[in-house]
Scaffold this motif. Structure first.
Motif, short mmCIF file in Angstrom:
data_model
loop_
_atom_site.label_atom_id
_atom_site.label_comp_id
_atom_site.label_asym_id
_atom_site.label_seq_id
_atom_site.Cartn_x
_atom_site.Cartn_y
_atom_site.Cartn_z
N LEU A 78 0.86 -1.18 0.00
CA LEU A 78 0.00 0.00 0.00
C LEU A 78 0.90 1.23 0.00
CD1 LEU A 78 -2.78 1.33 0.19
CD2 LEU A 78 -2.62 1.08 2.68
N GLU B 262 -8.40 0.99 3.67
CA GLU B 262 -7.93 -0.03 2.74
C GLU B 262 -7.36 -1.23 3.50
OE1 GLU B 262 -6.87 -2.10 -0.72
OE2 GLU B 262 -8.15 -0.34 -0.55
N ARG C 193 -3.07 5.18 -2.18
CA ARG C 193 -4.05 5.98 -1.44
C ARG C 193 -3.41 7.33 -1.18
NH1 ARG C 193 -6.96 3.08 -3.34
NH2 ARG C 193 -8.32 1.53 -2.42
N ASN C 194 -4.26 8.37 -1.02
CA ASN C 194 -3.74 9.72 -0.92
C ASN C 194 -3.87 10.36 0.45
OD1 ASN C 194 -5.03 9.59 -4.04
ND2 ASN C 194 -2.86 10.00 -3.77
N THR D 215 -1.30 -0.84 -4.39
CA THR D 215 -2.46 0.05 -4.39
C THR D 215 -2.01 1.41 -3.86
OG1 THR D 215 -3.88 -1.83 -3.88
CG2 THR D 215 -4.80 0.35 -3.48
N SER E 267 -7.84 7.01 4.41
CA SER E 267 -8.24 6.05 3.38
C SER E 267 -7.29 4.85 3.36
CB SER E 267 -8.34 6.70 2.00
OG SER E 267 -7.09 7.14 1.55
N ALA E 268 -6.03 5.06 3.75
CA ALA E 268 -5.09 3.94 3.86
C ALA E 268 -5.53 2.98 4.95
CB ALA E 268 -3.68 4.47 4.15
N VAL F 65 1.11 5.28 0.23
CA VAL F 65 0.33 6.39 0.74
C VAL F 65 1.13 7.69 0.58
CG1 VAL F 65 -1.01 7.27 2.70
CG2 VAL F 65 -0.57 4.80 2.50
#
Length: 161
Positions: A10, A45, A36-37, A34, A41-42, A12
């Motif tokens: 992940l 996820e 995430r910003n 993946t 939201s991380a 970020v």
């Protein structure tokens, strides 16, 4: 016989282009990556799919990468964490976390893709890599003030970036 699954990573970073680019590099290297910003939201996820490794920027709005890393450590002890930052002030945050018993490796932005992949492989293997990266950077271990990359700084030194 089933093939082993690709390691989940992940990424970020509040800079969308950076997060997406790093995830693309990782996917092209065989990882299930993946982007995430933001930290919230991380975390969402991670509730859906626990990653093998989280690669997070330190300086982000709302929740910084160190606070994210601490929460990940507590919730998902098997998840490896690597932090990245372009700011020297990140080392102060890491030092504070270390005083509370949390130690993380910080990679300096910008980081070359080959170096990023080497660091990720080492973190996933839970191994240490050589102390001298050849570019004069302080490297290795899981010290809160370790750094590597083209713009490594002495721990705690304030820089603009």
């Amino acid at each position: 016989m089933d093939e082993p699954r690709a390691k989940r990573i992940l990424v970020v970073d509040d800079e969308v282009l950076i997060a997406e680019t790093m995830a693309l590099i990782l996917r092209s290297s065989g990882y299930d990556a993946t982007a995430r910003n933001d930290a919230r939201s991380a975390l969402q996820e991670c509730e859906v799919r626990i990653p093998d490794l989280v690669l997070s920027d330190v300086v982000m709005p709302e929740m910084n990468g160190i606070d994210l890393a601490i929460q990940l450590e507590q919730r998902y002890p098997g998840c490896r964490i690597l932090l990245i930052s372009g700011l020297g002030s990140s080392f102060g945050l890491a030092a504070e976390a270390s005083e509370r018993g949390h130690t993380f490796e910080i990679l300096s932005k910008p980081i070359r893709p080959a170096e990023l992949l080497t660091r990720i492989e080492a973190a996933l293997a839970n191994s240490r890599i050589p102390q001298d990266s050849g570019d004069g950077a302080v490297t290795g271990g899981y010290s809160p003030v370790s750094s590597t990359g083209a713009q490594s700084e002495i721990a705690g030194r304030q820089t603009k970036g």
